[in-house]
Design a protein around this motif. Sequence first.
Motif, PDB file in Angstrom:
ATOM      1  N   PHE A 212      -7.560  -7.520 -10.439  1.00  0.00           N
ATOM      2  CA  PHE A 212      -6.877  -8.564  -9.658  1.00  0.00           C
ATOM      3  C   PHE A 212      -6.165  -7.984  -8.434  1.00  0.00           C
ATOM      4  O   PHE A 212      -6.234  -8.547  -7.346  1.00  0.00           O
ATOM      5  CB  PHE A 212      -5.875  -9.321 -10.542  1.00  0.00           C
TER       6      PHE A 212
ATOM      7  N   LEU B 284      -8.608  -7.044  -5.658  1.00  0.00           N
ATOM      8  CA  LEU B 284      -9.117  -8.194  -4.905  1.00  0.00           C
ATOM      9  C   LEU B 284      -8.018  -8.793  -4.041  1.00  0.00           C
ATOM     10  O   LEU B 284      -8.249  -9.184  -2.893  1.00  0.00           O
ATOM     11  CB  LEU B 284      -9.679  -9.260  -5.859  1.00  0.00           C
ATOM     12  N   TYR B 285      -6.823  -8.862  -4.585  1.00  0.00           N
ATOM     13  CA  TYR B 285      -5.707  -9.471  -3.848  1.00  0.00           C
ATOM     14  C   TYR B 285      -5.440  -8.712  -2.547  1.00  0.00           C
ATOM     15  O   TYR B 285      -5.246  -9.294  -1.487  1.00  0.00           O
ATOM     16  CB  TYR B 285      -4.455  -9.485  -4.723  1.00  0.00           C
ATOM     17  N   TRP B 286      -5.441  -7.410  -2.625  1.00  0.00           N
ATOM     18  CA  TRP B 286      -5.188  -6.585  -1.438  1.00  0.00           C
ATOM     19  C   TRP B 286      -6.474  -6.253  -0.681  1.00  0.00           C
ATOM     20  O   TRP B 286      -6.421  -5.536   0.320  1.00  0.00           O
ATOM     21  CB  TRP B 286      -4.482  -5.291  -1.852  1.00  0.00           C
ATOM     22  N   ASP B 287      -7.587  -6.680  -1.211  1.00  0.00           N
ATOM     23  CA  ASP B 287      -8.893  -6.343  -0.640  1.00  0.00           C
ATOM     24  C   ASP B 287      -9.082  -4.827  -0.523  1.00  0.00           C
ATOM     25  O   ASP B 287      -9.478  -4.308   0.526  1.00  0.00           O
ATOM     26  CB  ASP B 287      -9.078  -7.025   0.731  1.00  0.00           C
ATOM     27  N   ILE B 288      -8.766  -4.150  -1.589  1.00  0.00           N
ATOM     28  CA  ILE B 288      -8.959  -2.703  -1.671  1.00  0.00           C
ATOM     29  C   ILE B 288     -10.226  -2.439  -2.487  1.00  0.00           C
ATOM     30  O   ILE B 288     -10.295  -2.784  -3.666  1.00  0.00           O
ATOM     31  CB  ILE B 288      -7.743  -2.024  -2.365  1.00  0.00           C
TER      32      ILE B 288
END
Lengths: 154, 154
Positions: free
Chosen positions: A43, A46-50
């Motif tokens: 999660f 995906l949230y930080w687009d890492i």
Amino acid sequence: MRQYYSYADFKQDVLALAQQVEQDFKPQAIIAILRGGMTLAHFLGLYWDIKEVYAINASSYSSDRTQSTLEINNIPYLDPQHQQVLVVDEIVDSGKSFQGVLRVLKQQYPQVVFKSATLFAQKSARFKADFVLKEAKCWIDFFWEVDLGGSRAP
Amino acid sequence: MRQYYSYADFKQDVLALAQQVEQDFKPQAIIAILRGGMTLAHFLGLYWDIKEVYAINASSYSSDRTQSTLEINNIPYLDPQHQQVLVVDEIVDSGKSFQGVLRVLKQQYPQVVFKSATLFAQKSARFKADFVLKEAKCWIDFFWEVDLGGSRAP
């Protein structure tokens, strides 16, 4: 006493934890301690687009009733450009896994700043994570442990 | 067209996928393809009470518009006692990641039987996983991609 920790709780908490981390750390990569930290790391990645989300295995093997040995495997390869790395687990019980994992990571990557983040921590834990969302006041049944009614369900 | 894939859908589907796998395979370890397969592997590991949950990184880098290079990192160490290993990802699009991952795993562990499992597969994929739950008929927004409203949210 046990507490059921639902996906709805988790969704809210990951966001709160992410915001806590963002206030003073900008991770370039995330390492999940397996298995507990997997969903959390997924999660956050995906949230930080890492894209650089990795995993490390930490398992305790009890040799007798009082002693247990921590085994750490699969230390991930880190891109030398990534100097700020967040290590995540769902809960800090004794803190032994986190301590062991951070020790081997710092040994292998002395130039990298590792910070630790967790949803829950026991007050009595000898290890203090850099980012902790909540105190664990009882046994927590995480939704990934119990929602499918598998072998870990109570 | 895009389809939102909720945690409620996932919960049901992981169970169905697990039951499909159990019919002819008994995994002794699970390898998640990162990032997509993380939450799935976490749930399956708990459901079957398999402590040996590992991860492998597969990333595509586009060198130009038509070509992309697959890079595979962090091949996990497998216990020689584990001869049946399930490799999981959330979706098979082209199948390139799965193919690449299975190629390097088989090369490194020629004695191990690797099977592949996924929640969704594109009909057009050149790779056919051993266990597929559903056909992907449109773009799927997985809950771990969109529920936090992060950078990947539509």
